[in-house]
Design a protein around this motif. Structure first.
Motif, PDB file in Angstrom:
ATOM      1  N   GLU A  69      -9.533 -23.186   1.993  1.00  0.00           N
ATOM      2  CA  GLU A  69      -8.291 -23.772   2.503  1.00  0.00           C
ATOM      3  C   GLU A  69      -8.575 -24.776   3.621  1.00  0.00           C
ATOM      4  N   LYS A 100     -15.693 -35.688  -0.595  1.00  0.00           N
ATOM      5  CA  LYS A 100     -14.485 -34.889  -0.799  1.00  0.00           C
ATOM      6  C   LYS A 100     -14.538 -34.108  -2.113  1.00  0.00           C
ATOM      7  N   GLN A 151      -9.756 -27.955   2.045  1.00  0.00           N
ATOM      8  CA  GLN A 151      -8.641 -28.640   1.386  1.00  0.00           C
ATOM      9  C   GLN A 151      -7.829 -29.438   2.406  1.00  0.00           C
ATOM     10  N   ASN A 152      -7.602 -28.861   3.573  1.00  0.00           N
ATOM     11  CA  ASN A 152      -6.887 -29.576   4.639  1.00  0.00           C
ATOM     12  C   ASN A 152      -7.735 -30.714   5.196  1.00  0.00           C
ATOM     13  N   GLN A 153      -9.032 -30.481   5.336  1.00  0.00           N
ATOM     14  CA  GLN A 153      -9.922 -31.525   5.856  1.00  0.00           C
ATOM     15  C   GLN A 153      -9.932 -32.738   4.953  1.00  0.00           C
ATOM     16  N   PHE A 154      -9.886 -32.519   3.639  1.00  0.00           N
ATOM     17  CA  PHE A 154      -9.970 -33.624   2.693  1.00  0.00           C
ATOM     18  C   PHE A 154      -8.696 -34.461   2.632  1.00  0.00           C
ATOM     19  N   LYS A 155      -7.663 -34.033   3.347  1.00  0.00           N
ATOM     20  CA  LYS A 155      -6.451 -34.861   3.438  1.00  0.00           C
ATOM     21  C   LYS A 155      -6.690 -36.066   4.334  1.00  0.00           C
ATOM     22  N   ASN A 156      -7.746 -36.001   5.158  1.00  0.00           N
ATOM     23  CA  ASN A 156      -8.096 -37.094   6.058  1.00  0.00           C
ATOM     24  C   ASN A 156      -9.386 -37.759   5.596  1.00  0.00           C
ATOM     25  N   ASP A 157      -9.590 -38.977   6.049  1.00  0.00           N
ATOM     26  CA  ASP A 157     -10.828 -39.691   5.752  1.00  0.00           C
ATOM     27  C   ASP A 157     -11.772 -39.487   6.932  1.00  0.00           C
ATOM     28  N   GLY A 164      -7.252 -43.782   7.568  1.00  0.00           N
ATOM     29  CA  GLY A 164      -6.178 -42.883   7.158  1.00  0.00           C
ATOM     30  C   GLY A 164      -5.473 -42.227   8.320  1.00  0.00           C
ATOM     31  N   ARG A 199     -13.213 -39.456  12.264  1.00  0.00           N
ATOM     32  CA  ARG A 199     -12.228 -40.181  11.460  1.00  0.00           C
ATOM     33  C   ARG A 199     -12.735 -41.582  11.147  1.00  0.00           C
TER      34      ARG A 199
END
Length: 386
Positions: free
Chosen positions: A189, A168, A192-198, A228, A225
């Motif tokens: 962007e 990440k 950034q959205n991808q890194f909100k998930n594990d 998270g 996944r």
């Protein structure tokens, strides 16, 4: 007698000199051109002129997969491939590679009705090295070697994306992209959205080609996944265009996502998570409300259970406004609704449904992804299973 001998001697010397001068041309033989191990066939034999090999432009460009255009008005030859463009004019030493002016050693020319262009210039302008073997009088254009080198460069970039993606590290991921990329902000962007998930990130590279100052490649990135918040496991397929940055390093300049392949395994489909009874009823009620909205042609009711951030929200709103209920009948019925994922504000429901509005029973199997927003379960995404 002396005079005759002198004449004979002169005649002999003349014949000897002629034979000596003709010998090189006779022994030279035709020049043969190979693209990797495949000989390029020309109607007119390649010609050596002041150390420069000239060949017919059309067979050469076509062998290199370039689209050929001949403008008889200005006697200009143009070859295009992906974002590359080569232009040469008969009788002129000035040529253009992607709009940049360059000077040729010898100008292209016509001979016997054929237009001939300098082979080495064309091949190297397309990014391919050229080797001349004087003994066999063969010219070898090494596309395979160029592609192998280009493939290594693309793999290095995507290996870096894998490592940075799993860690990440946004800056490390973005270092693989050209700073002047037209999609740089969009890619940033997305990550950034991808890194909100594990997610576990893995990548693959195939079908790499070299096109002058660019590398073209197809790649895939698989996101799975690990923990998270919920996310679909998926493989994203991309078309890449790479260019060198100011330092001379290859970077991803343009990236086009052309397909998403969702990965749904038995582990998800056969899961039986513990779901509080009240939550299960609320989840089922949301899906039933969607069906009722379709069946009763009630747009506001349908939209009341669609998540505002869902891709379906705008799609349904537009379809309703354009009169979908005047064109299509619905009679949706749920055969089975089973929650297979439940965690926090996310739930996934396995659904078997039928629709017999037009007399014929249509069966469908889907996964509904619901998100809880302000205490209410709303449909965020729907994945149809084959």
């Amino acid at each position: 007698m002396k005079k005759k001998i002198s004449l004979l001697a002169i005649a002999f010397l003349f014949l000897f000199a002629s034979a000596t001068q003709a010998a090189p041309a006779k022994n030279q033989g035709n020049i043969r051109v190979y693209l990797d191990n495949q000989e390029i066939k020309f109607q007119a034999a390649p010609i050596m002129k002041n150390g420069v090999t000239f060949v017919q432009f059309r067979p050469l460009f076509q062998a290199l997969d370039y689209k050929v255009n001949w403008n008889s008005g200005n006697k200009q030859v143009t070859g295009t491939y992906l974002d590359q463009k080569l232009q040469m004019t008969i009788g002129r030493k000035t040529a253009y590679v992607n709009g940049a002016k360059t000077t040729l050693q010898i100008a292209p020319f016509t001979q016997g009705g054929n237009t001939l262009v300098p082979l080495r210039f064309v091949a190297e302008a397309t990014g391919l090295p050229v080797k001349w073997d004087s003994k066999s009088r063969t010219i070898k254009i090494d596309r395979e070697g160029a592609i192998d080198n280009a493939t290594d460069e693309v793999k290095k970039l995507y290996h870096a994306i894998e490592e940075a993606g799993n860690a990440k590290k946004l800056d490390a991921v973005m270092s693989a992209f050209h700073p002047k990329s037209p999609v740089f902000a969009e890619i940033q962007e997305n990550y950034q959205n991808q890194f909100k998930n594990d997610l576990h990130v893995s990548a693959d590279v195939w079908e790499v080609t070299v096109a002058g100052t660019s590398i073209h490649a197809y790649t895939s990135v698989t996101l799975e996944r690990t923990s998270g918040p919920f996310a679909w496991d998926a493989t994203l397929h991309y078309e890449n265009l790479l260019k060198k940055d100011a330092s001379g390093a290859w970077k991803i300049y343009d990236l086009s996502h052309y397909e998403t392949e969702y990965l749904v395994g038995d582990e998800l489909l056969e899961a039986h998570p513990e779901v509080p009874e009240a939550e299960q009823k609320a989840i089922v009620a949301t899906i039933d409300t969607q069906s009722k909205g379709f069946n009763d042609e009630n747009g506001p009711l349908l939209m009341s259970v669609i998540h505002p951030e869902s891709a379906f929200h705008e799609m349904f709103r537009t379809s309703i406004a354009e009169g979908i209920f005047d064109e299509v009948n619905f009679n949706l019925k749920s055969v089975e609704l089973r929650t297979v994922f439940f965690q926090g504000e996310d739930a996934v429901v396995y659904a078997e449904e039928t629709d017999d509005a037009d007399g014929e029973i249509i069966h469908s199997t889907s996964l509904y992804w619901l998100k809880k927003t302000e205490g209410k379960w709303l449909i965020y995404d729907v994945l149809e299973l084959e």
